[in-house]
Write a protein that holds these residues in place. Structure first.
Motif, mmCIF file in Angstrom:
data_model
loop_
_atom_site.group_PDB
_atom_site.id
_atom_site.type_symbol
_atom_site.label_atom_id
_atom_site.label_comp_id
_atom_site.label_asym_id
_atom_site.label_seq_id
_atom_site.Cartn_x
_atom_site.Cartn_y
_atom_site.Cartn_z
ATOM 1 N N GLY A 67 0.822 -1.185 0.000
ATOM 2 C CA GLY A 67 0.000 0.000 0.000
ATOM 3 C C GLY A 67 0.863 1.244 0.000
ATOM 4 O O GLY A 67 2.075 1.181 0.227
ATOM 5 N N ILE A 68 0.254 2.385 -0.242
ATOM 6 C CA ILE A 68 0.989 3.651 -0.344
ATOM 7 C C ILE A 68 0.981 4.353 1.009
ATOM 8 O O ILE A 68 -0.083 4.667 1.544
ATOM 9 N N ARG A 69 2.151 4.594 1.542
ATOM 10 C CA ARG A 69 2.303 5.311 2.811
ATOM 11 C C ARG A 69 2.408 6.810 2.560
ATOM 12 O O ARG A 69 2.656 7.260 1.442
ATOM 13 N N LYS A 70 2.258 7.578 3.625
ATOM 14 C CA LYS A 70 2.251 9.035 3.488
ATOM 15 C C LYS A 70 3.562 9.583 2.954
ATOM 16 O O LYS A 70 3.582 10.631 2.305
ATOM 17 N N ASN A 71 4.674 8.890 3.240
ATOM 18 C CA ASN A 71 5.975 9.378 2.783
ATOM 19 C C ASN A 71 6.436 8.677 1.509
ATOM 20 O O ASN A 71 7.606 8.713 1.144
ATOM 21 N N ALA A 72 5.519 8.040 0.790
ATOM 22 C CA ALA A 72 5.868 7.296 -0.423
ATOM 23 C C ALA A 72 6.387 8.226 -1.513
ATOM 24 O O ALA A 72 5.962 9.383 -1.623
ATOM 25 N N ASP A 73 7.317 7.707 -2.304
ATOM 26 C CA ASP A 73 7.808 8.430 -3.474
ATOM 27 C C ASP A 73 6.758 8.292 -4.567
ATOM 28 O O ASP A 73 6.408 7.184 -4.980
ATOM 29 N N ALA A 74 6.256 9.405 -5.058
ATOM 30 C CA ALA A 74 5.209 9.372 -6.079
ATOM 31 C C ALA A 74 5.682 8.728 -7.369
ATOM 32 O O ALA A 74 4.859 8.344 -8.207
ATOM 33 N N PHE A 75 7.008 8.591 -7.544
ATOM 34 C CA PHE A 75 7.542 7.981 -8.751
ATOM 35 C C PHE A 75 8.062 6.564 -8.512
ATOM 36 O O PHE A 75 8.814 6.019 -9.318
ATOM 37 N N ALA A 76 7.617 5.974 -7.403
ATOM 38 C CA ALA A 76 7.902 4.560 -7.133
ATOM 39 C C ALA A 76 6.731 3.982 -6.341
ATOM 40 O O ALA A 76 6.908 3.370 -5.287
ATOM 41 N N ILE A 120 -0.911 -3.526 -5.846
ATOM 42 C CA ILE A 120 -1.314 -4.888 -5.506
ATOM 43 C C ILE A 120 -1.793 -5.553 -6.788
ATOM 44 O O ILE A 120 -2.777 -5.116 -7.392
ATOM 45 N N ALA A 121 -1.067 -6.585 -7.229
ATOM 46 C CA ALA A 121 -1.470 -7.322 -8.429
ATOM 47 C C ALA A 121 -2.668 -8.197 -8.081
ATOM 48 O O ALA A 121 -2.588 -9.047 -7.200
ATOM 49 N N VAL A 122 -3.766 -7.968 -8.775
ATOM 50 C CA VAL A 122 -5.012 -8.668 -8.451
ATOM 51 C C VAL A 122 -5.070 -10.005 -9.183
ATOM 52 O O VAL A 122 -4.877 -10.069 -10.397
ATOM 53 N N GLY A 123 -5.335 -11.061 -8.433
ATOM 54 C CA GLY A 123 -5.469 -12.380 -9.019
ATOM 55 C C GLY A 123 -6.913 -12.710 -9.326
ATOM 56 O O GLY A 123 -7.785 -11.831 -9.355
ATOM 57 N N ASN A 124 -7.190 -13.964 -9.525
ATOM 58 C CA ASN A 124 -8.546 -14.429 -9.834
ATOM 59 C C ASN A 124 -9.323 -14.570 -8.523
ATOM 60 O O ASN A 124 -9.637 -15.676 -8.081
ATOM 61 N N TRP A 125 -9.612 -13.430 -7.900
ATOM 62 C CA TRP A 125 -10.204 -13.405 -6.556
ATOM 63 C C TRP A 125 -11.670 -12.998 -6.620
ATOM 64 O O TRP A 125 -12.084 -12.252 -7.508
ATOM 65 N N ALA A 182 -9.827 -8.911 1.705
ATOM 66 C CA ALA A 182 -8.823 -9.403 2.648
ATOM 67 C C ALA A 182 -7.430 -8.947 2.249
ATOM 68 O O ALA A 182 -6.627 -8.556 3.109
ATOM 69 N N ARG A 183 -7.132 -8.991 0.937
ATOM 70 C CA ARG A 183 -5.807 -8.574 0.480
ATOM 71 C C ARG A 183 -5.608 -7.077 0.703
ATOM 72 O O ARG A 183 -4.521 -6.644 1.123
ATOM 73 N N LEU A 184 -6.640 -6.289 0.434
ATOM 74 C CA LEU A 184 -6.514 -4.851 0.642
ATOM 75 C C LEU A 184 -6.356 -4.510 2.108
ATOM 76 O O LEU A 184 -5.638 -3.575 2.475
#
Length: 275
Positions: free
Chosen positions: A245-254, A258-263, A270-272
């Motif tokens: 997931g994206i944290r508050k201090n995440a680099d916007a260019f990295a 979450i790759a979604v499977g056959n869910w 649950a994955r989220l």
């Protein structure tokens, strides 16, 4: 997603992140590579639900009008009538052991490793070709195809046409850059990366009539040069395939994804909730 999350356009996610206003329920939906099913299946479902999404487009692959090299490779190796095939690269020639065909060869669960000899052969060959320049990839696959009975592009693996790239856009569906040739950027020189990233923005604007604001690194492959060049090209953010997931201090260019499977919906929730 509509009931339980705040689904926002990726560009808005980048804006909120920069402003320190990204809430924990915010989610952006993205699709890589510009497959025809993004336009024909996903877009109508998203429009019906009123959910925004971004489709990342590798412009030269769209213009070529062929299957992506990795899809061609899978079809050649898994359907090949013999139990081996010769892989010829510029400075290497090897025999790829395919083994016997099996009923499970085409049943490969997302996120799982290979489970049959032919899946293993595909995975090993894909790894060799994935890091090569686009011309070398295409030549290698063409030489493999010459040993097989390749039947041309399959309807199930079509990419969008340039016309449909233009047509899929709406108030909800946006386009993002995904390089020119879908090359593994960290294996290219800085100058080559600059062309792939900068020119993909220009070409996608010419193809679609709109300026792409977001970018995704092909294969999720990137390095410090990729990050710097995506920023300099004028994109607002760039996505990786790093899980999380994206944290508050995440680099916007990295940005991780979450790759979604056959869910089903329960599994997706649950994955989220776990990131």
């Amino acid at each position: 997603m509509k009931k339980n999350r705040d689904v926002i356009p990726l560009r808005e996610l980048a804006e909120r992140l920069a402003a320190g206003k990204l809430n924990s329920s915010a989610v952006s939906i993205t699709f890589d590579d510009g497959y025809a099913c993004n336009d024909e299946v996903a877009a109508p479902l998203l429009e019906e639900a009123g959910l925004p999404a971004t489709i990342f487009i590798p412009t030269h692959l769209i213009e070529a009008g062929q299957e992506a090299w990795w899809d061609r490779l899978a079809a050649i190796l898994i359907d090949h009538p013999a139990q081996s095939i010769v892989l010829e690269l510029e400075e290497d020639r090897s025999v790829v052991d395919l083994g016997e065909k099996s009923d499970g060869d085409w049943h490969w669960q997302p996120g799982q490793g290979p489970s049959t000899p032919r899946q293993e052969a595909f995975h090993a060959t894909w790894a060799k070709l994935q890091v090569l320049p686009p011309d070398a990839q295409r030549s290698a696959v063409d030489r493999l195809a010459s040993q097989s009975d390749e039947r041309g592009p399959r309807a199930s693996h079509r990419l969008m046409t340039a016309e449909r790239v233009r047509g899929v856009q709406s108030d909800l569906i946006e386009l993002g850059g995904h390089s020119l040739t879908h090359t593994a950027l960290s294996h290219r020189s800085r100058d080559e990366q600059e062309i792939e990233i900068r020119e993909s923005r220009r070409e996608l604007q010419a193809m679609s009539g709109t300026v792409p604001k977001t970018f995704a690194y092909p294969y999720g492959d990137y390095d410090a040069n990729s990050v710097e060049l995506a920023r300099e090209a004028g994109f607002m953010c760039a996505c990786t395939t790093d899980h999380g997931g994206i944290r508050k201090n995440a680099d916007a260019f990295a940005l991780p994804r979450i790759a979604v499977g056959n869910w089903d919906g329960r599994q997706l929730g649950a994955r989220l909730s776990s990131v």
